[in-house]
Design a protein around this motif. Structure first.
Motif, short mmCIF file in Angstrom:
data_model
loop_
_atom_site.label_atom_id
_atom_site.label_comp_id
_atom_site.label_asym_id
_atom_site.label_seq_id
_atom_site.Cartn_x
_atom_site.Cartn_y
_atom_site.Cartn_z
N UNK A 32 27.80 38.50 46.98
CA UNK A 32 28.79 38.98 46.04
C UNK A 32 28.74 38.11 44.80
N UNK A 33 28.76 38.72 43.63
CA UNK A 33 28.77 37.96 42.37
C UNK A 33 30.20 37.98 41.84
N UNK A 34 30.80 36.79 41.79
CA UNK A 34 32.20 36.65 41.37
C UNK A 34 32.25 35.66 40.21
N UNK A 35 32.52 36.16 39.02
CA UNK A 35 32.60 35.29 37.85
C UNK A 35 34.04 35.12 37.41
N UNK A 36 34.37 33.96 36.85
CA UNK A 36 35.74 33.71 36.40
C UNK A 36 36.00 34.34 35.03
N UNK A 37 37.27 34.39 34.65
CA UNK A 37 37.61 34.70 33.27
C UNK A 37 37.39 33.44 32.45
N UNK A 38 36.78 33.59 31.29
CA UNK A 38 36.48 32.44 30.43
C UNK A 38 37.12 32.68 29.06
N UNK A 39 37.85 31.70 28.57
CA UNK A 39 38.47 31.80 27.25
C UNK A 39 38.09 30.59 26.43
N UNK A 40 37.64 30.84 25.21
CA UNK A 40 37.28 29.76 24.30
C UNK A 40 36.87 30.32 22.97
N UNK A 41 37.13 29.56 21.90
CA UNK A 41 36.70 29.96 20.57
C UNK A 41 37.31 31.31 20.17
N UNK A 42 38.58 31.55 20.61
CA UNK A 42 39.31 32.80 20.33
C UNK A 42 38.63 34.03 20.93
N UNK A 43 37.87 33.82 22.02
CA UNK A 43 37.18 34.91 22.73
C UNK A 43 37.59 34.83 24.20
N UNK A 44 37.92 35.98 24.80
CA UNK A 44 38.21 36.05 26.24
C UNK A 44 37.12 36.91 26.89
N UNK A 45 36.43 36.33 27.89
CA UNK A 45 35.35 37.03 28.59
C UNK A 45 35.74 37.23 30.05
N UNK A 81 37.13 40.30 24.73
CA UNK A 81 38.26 40.63 23.87
C UNK A 81 38.35 39.55 22.80
N UNK A 82 38.27 39.97 21.53
CA UNK A 82 38.43 39.05 20.41
C UNK A 82 39.45 39.65 19.45
N UNK A 83 39.78 38.90 18.40
CA UNK A 83 40.74 39.42 17.42
C UNK A 83 40.16 40.61 16.65
N UNK A 84 38.81 40.71 16.58
CA UNK A 84 38.17 41.80 15.86
C UNK A 84 37.69 42.92 16.78
N UNK A 85 37.38 42.56 18.04
CA UNK A 85 36.82 43.54 18.98
C UNK A 85 37.73 43.56 20.22
N UNK A 86 38.59 44.58 20.35
CA UNK A 86 39.52 44.61 21.50
C UNK A 86 38.87 45.03 22.81
N UNK A 87 37.67 45.63 22.77
CA UNK A 87 37.08 46.16 24.00
C UNK A 87 35.55 46.10 23.93
N UNK A 88 35.00 44.87 23.88
CA UNK A 88 33.54 44.72 23.88
C UNK A 88 33.02 44.74 25.30
N UNK A 89 31.99 45.53 25.56
CA UNK A 89 31.42 45.64 26.91
C UNK A 89 29.90 45.55 26.83
#
Length: 198
Positions: A32-45, A81-89
């Motif tokens: 199983x591949x389980x990645x965390x949520x990462x936030x930094x530089x005003x970007x949430x991944x 999710x960034x201030x300019x891109x609300x839904x980057x995939x």
């Protein structure tokens, strides 16, 4: 002269006895591949959870120490999710190429082990409906592998192997400044599989 001959005979006997043991194995696992949520530089991944396959080759240098090579493959999505891109995939193909040192112990049919090593995670964007930024480029990120598990011997040639594995690596940005977190993540890949000794 007799001491030298006796010493040579003992060394040859030990080498022959060790040579009869299985020094190599190849294993195939699902993980199983389980990645965390990462936030930094005003970007949430956010990394979506998925399953993958892992192929490994292990060579024992001694009964307790070995070296292992791994190749893993999975597909998932990275969401930004960034201030300019609300839904980057980015629909992503993940490949693992790693090498590790393995320390083994033996307790009857149970063989616990721990491993640590280095390698690369290759994040390749798949240009399909799951990707909404076609400028995304492949990332090859170097990181550290660590894990521990147990193998249960079901015969002299086969064992069942369960392991918690994890990879410390820089979060992928796919060459896009808007997706750059400048943070590291621990990607967990717990696995279970079968090994063949030869």
């Amino acid at each position: 002269m007799k001491k030298t001959m006796l010493l040579c005979a003992l060394v040859l006997t030990a080498m022959t006895a060790f040579g009869q043991e299985s020094r190599q194995d190849a294993s195939f696992s699902v993980f199983g591949l389980i990645g965390p949520d990462v936030t930094g530089n005003a970007v949430h991944m956010k990394t979506t959870t998925t399953g993958g396959i892992l192929a490994s080759y292990r060579y024992l240098l001694t009964p307790k120490s070995g070296l292992e090579l791994n190749y893993g493959f999975a597909q998932n999505s990275e969401k930004y999710v960034t201030s300019f891109i609300p839904n980057g995939r980015i629909h992503t193909r993940n490949q693992e190429l790693t090498g590790a040192y393995v320390y083994n112990m033996t307790f009857k049919n149970f063989n616990p082990f721990a491993e640590a090593g280095v390698g690369a995670l290759i994040f390749t964007p798949i240009k399909d409906y799951g990707t909404n930024n076609l400028d995304a480029k492949q990332n090859t990120n170097i990181g550290a592998l660590f894990g521990a598990g147990v193998a249960y011997e079901i015969s002299p040639s086969f064992d069942i192997r369960a392991e918690y594995r994890a990879f410390l690596v820089k979060a992928p940005d796919f060459g896009l400044s808007d997706f750059k977190t400048n943070r590291y993540e621990v990607v967990s890949t717990p696995s279970i599989g079968v090994a063949y000794h030869f």
